[in-house]
Scaffold this active site. Sequence first.
Site, PDB file in Angstrom:
ATOM      1  N   THR A 184       0.693  -1.108   0.123  1.00 58.60           N
ATOM      2  CA  THR A 184       0.086  -0.068   0.242  1.00 58.60           C
ATOM      3  C   THR A 184       1.108   1.309   0.065  1.00 58.60           C
ATOM      4  O   THR A 184       2.193   1.416   0.537  1.00 58.60           O
ATOM      5  CB  THR A 184      -0.754   0.289   1.042  1.00 58.60           C
ATOM      6  N   GLU A 328      -4.323  -2.524   5.815  1.00 62.99           N
ATOM      7  CA  GLU A 328      -3.305  -2.974   7.031  1.00 62.99           C
ATOM      8  C   GLU A 328      -4.179  -3.504   8.286  1.00 62.99           C
ATOM      9  O   GLU A 328      -3.924  -4.271   8.662  1.00 62.99           O
ATOM     10  CB  GLU A 328      -2.452  -2.080   7.498  1.00 62.99           C
ATOM     11  N   LYS A 439      -6.915  10.143  -2.246  1.00 63.92           N
ATOM     12  CA  LYS A 439      -7.027   9.140  -2.392  1.00 63.92           C
ATOM     13  C   LYS A 439      -7.696   9.280  -4.179  1.00 63.92           C
ATOM     14  O   LYS A 439      -9.258  10.011  -3.628  1.00 63.92           O
ATOM     15  CB  LYS A 439      -8.313   8.587  -1.471  1.00 63.92           C
ATOM     16  N   TRP A 444      -4.420   5.512  -4.108  1.00 67.73           N
ATOM     17  CA  TRP A 444      -3.488   7.208  -3.017  1.00 67.73           C
ATOM     18  C   TRP A 444      -2.536   7.212  -3.879  1.00 67.73           C
ATOM     19  O   TRP A 444      -2.144   7.137  -5.126  1.00 67.73           O
ATOM     20  CB  TRP A 444      -2.600   5.858  -2.051  1.00 67.73           C
TER      21      TRP A 444
HETATM   22  P1  ADP Z   1      -9.512  -0.003   0.999  1.00 68.92           P
HETATM   23  O1  ADP Z   1      -9.530   1.604  -0.221  1.00 68.92           O
HETATM   24  O2  ADP Z   1      -9.775  -1.078   0.615  1.00 68.92           O
HETATM   25  O3  ADP Z   1      -9.930   0.524   2.516  1.00 68.92           O
HETATM   26  P2  ADP Z   1      -6.489   1.172   2.204  1.00 68.92           P
HETATM   27  O4  ADP Z   1      -5.889   0.440   2.673  1.00 68.92           O
HETATM   28  O5  ADP Z   1      -6.329   1.309   0.114  1.00 68.92           O
HETATM   29  O6  ADP Z   1      -8.130  -0.093   1.782  1.00 68.92           O
HETATM   30  O7  ADP Z   1      -7.279   2.772   2.289  1.00 68.92           O
HETATM   31  C1  ADP Z   1      -7.494   2.509   3.298  1.00 68.92           C
HETATM   32  C2  ADP Z   1      -7.912   4.566   4.146  1.00 68.92           C
HETATM   33  O8  ADP Z   1      -9.048   4.726   3.036  1.00 68.92           O
HETATM   34  C3  ADP Z   1      -7.952   4.582   5.015  1.00 68.92           C
HETATM   35  O9  ADP Z   1      -7.622   4.966   5.974  1.00 68.92           O
HETATM   36  C4  ADP Z   1      -8.977   5.616   4.872  1.00 68.92           C
HETATM   37  O10 ADP Z   1      -8.433   6.975   5.377  1.00 68.92           O
HETATM   38  C5  ADP Z   1      -9.855   5.668   3.159  1.00 68.92           C
HETATM   39  N1  ADP Z   1     -11.211   4.878   3.708  1.00 68.92           N
HETATM   40  C6  ADP Z   1     -11.360   3.922   4.269  1.00 68.92           C
HETATM   41  N2  ADP Z   1     -12.682   3.826   3.750  1.00 68.92           N
HETATM   42  C7  ADP Z   1     -13.604   4.802   4.366  1.00 68.92           C
HETATM   43  C8  ADP Z   1     -14.750   5.395   3.997  1.00 68.92           C
HETATM   44  N3  ADP Z   1     -15.110   4.127   4.127  1.00 68.92           N
HETATM   45  N4  ADP Z   1     -14.634   6.267   3.957  1.00 68.92           N
HETATM   46  C9  ADP Z   1     -13.930   7.878   4.622  1.00 68.92           C
HETATM   47  N5  ADP Z   1     -12.478   6.745   4.180  1.00 68.92           N
HETATM   48  C10 ADP Z   1     -12.339   5.702   3.509  1.00 68.92           C
END
Ligand code: ADP
Length: 537
Positions: A184, A328, A439, A444
Amino acid sequence: MEGLMMHRPLRIADILAHAAQIYPEEGIVSARTEGDIHRQSYAQTAARVAQLAHGLIAAGVKPGDRVATLAWNGYRHFELYYAISGIGAVCHTINPRLSAEQMAYIVGHAEDSLLFFDTTFLPIIEGLSGQFPPSLRYVAMADEDKQPESKVELLNYEAMLNGQPEQFDWPEFDETTAAALCYTSGTTGNPKGTLYSHRSTVLHALCTAISLPKVLREGSRILPVVPLFHVNAWGLPYSAPLTGASLVMPGPGLDGPSLFKLMDAEQVYSAWGVPTVWLGLQQEIAAQGRLTEGFGHLVVGGSAAPRAMIEAFEKEGVDVCHAWGMTEMSPIGTVGNLPPSMEDAPLSEKLEIKRKQGRRAFGVDMKIIGEDGSAQPQDGTAEGELFVRGNTIAAGYYNNPEATAEAIDGEGWFGTGDIARISPNGTLSITDRSKDLIKSGGEWISSIDMENVVMGHPNVANCAAIAVPSEKWGERPMLIVVAKGEPPAPEALRDMLEEHFAKWQLPDDILFVEELPLTATGKVSKLTLRRQYAAAG
Ligand code: ADP
């Protein structure tokens, strides 16, 4: 006193063996890169996974080896998940949306021995093979008669399975053995690897099944738009067979019309993915004037789901479940089911709950730490950085002690970089992000890396990359520059960035300003900038 119960190691292979016996008719439907629809039951899948495991061993794969995948959602990718981990090796899923530089880095860092790829990614393989380790071998995931021609030497997936036995005696090893590796983006520098174990994966599948009983059940048909190359498709390759749900895999067709067609034909009940994808589906639903056949449930996460999107789906009769998590965390941390007492509440009241990120899943402990470093009350009002702890949460990053030290606090909790509130009933509200990342469409972009590149221009005195809201992508990067002397041409800055970033990561707008706002401690105030340019997206 010790309990007197057997201890059997939790193994991923047992999930599919269970599905093959108990739910033999359920399985996987895949829209293939070959262009057709492919169907395979869990029983057939288990037989092919056994063949693939024999094929991997014949190709020299040993326990602990990293085997990479660069592939869309489809049955072969699913088979790789099980065969690789089943023999004690590690399935390293590569995100094709990474820049060439990052992809070369992670393949080298993981020291992958084999790389399986969907033929649509052949140009990536051909372009990067010179930067990948010379010992890496490539396997095209295609029928034998569709094997592509290439200057790179390629093995064939189906040839690897052909003639191999359809049974495999899965080895026993400690349940903490590594099973999968997913990188990630870091706020700066190279991506960081989360290394899942058999134990964490099986526990995550069980906990997800408990959180989503309406969906994860025998006979339910689920569409993972969330990719198998990104956080294990939110665990669906494990939780679906575990509970007897079937998977409908979309392959590369992720636009509204393709999703509509597949969901309609396959009567998908629940679809899982990031908000950007659902915007496209919503447009197609409006164009067709109807929902797809059997559609009743949506899991949305990865970025905050806009209230208007939730409302539009709910008005059509689709139950929207907003989830939050991270790579994570395997990844699910919270799930937005409504309590039964809310079922007959007016939509406006339901939306107030649904726009939040949902309630804590079993096994995920949470604390919020305020600016003064103290734990904040979980009263729905106090805000702070969210830390998590549990059996499905990373204890560190693969071969990366610096990033590990940064992420884990003195008490062993993992810092998410999200700013949140938690209400007394465990409902999470993400209010902001402290990590310096943008994002876009669920993927990212590092703002610090972007700033470092731009600062390399002789006529740039200072700069800041910030996220501005975008209806389509959630966020898009904007670059704000203070020039030194003659302002550089925006194209010159874009050219510099293009050497290090994928095209979709480049800023849409580059603005020049006289000075950047600073915080009390003299750092550039991203918060002020984000508020100032919030309307620019
Ligand atoms: P994924 O995007 O698959 O959940 P990532 O590790 O790429 O996993 O991203 C995680 C991050 O994405 C979180 O720490 C948060 O900042 C953001 N995120 C994930 N789900 C949400 C949500 N439902 N609302 C707001 N931010 C979110």
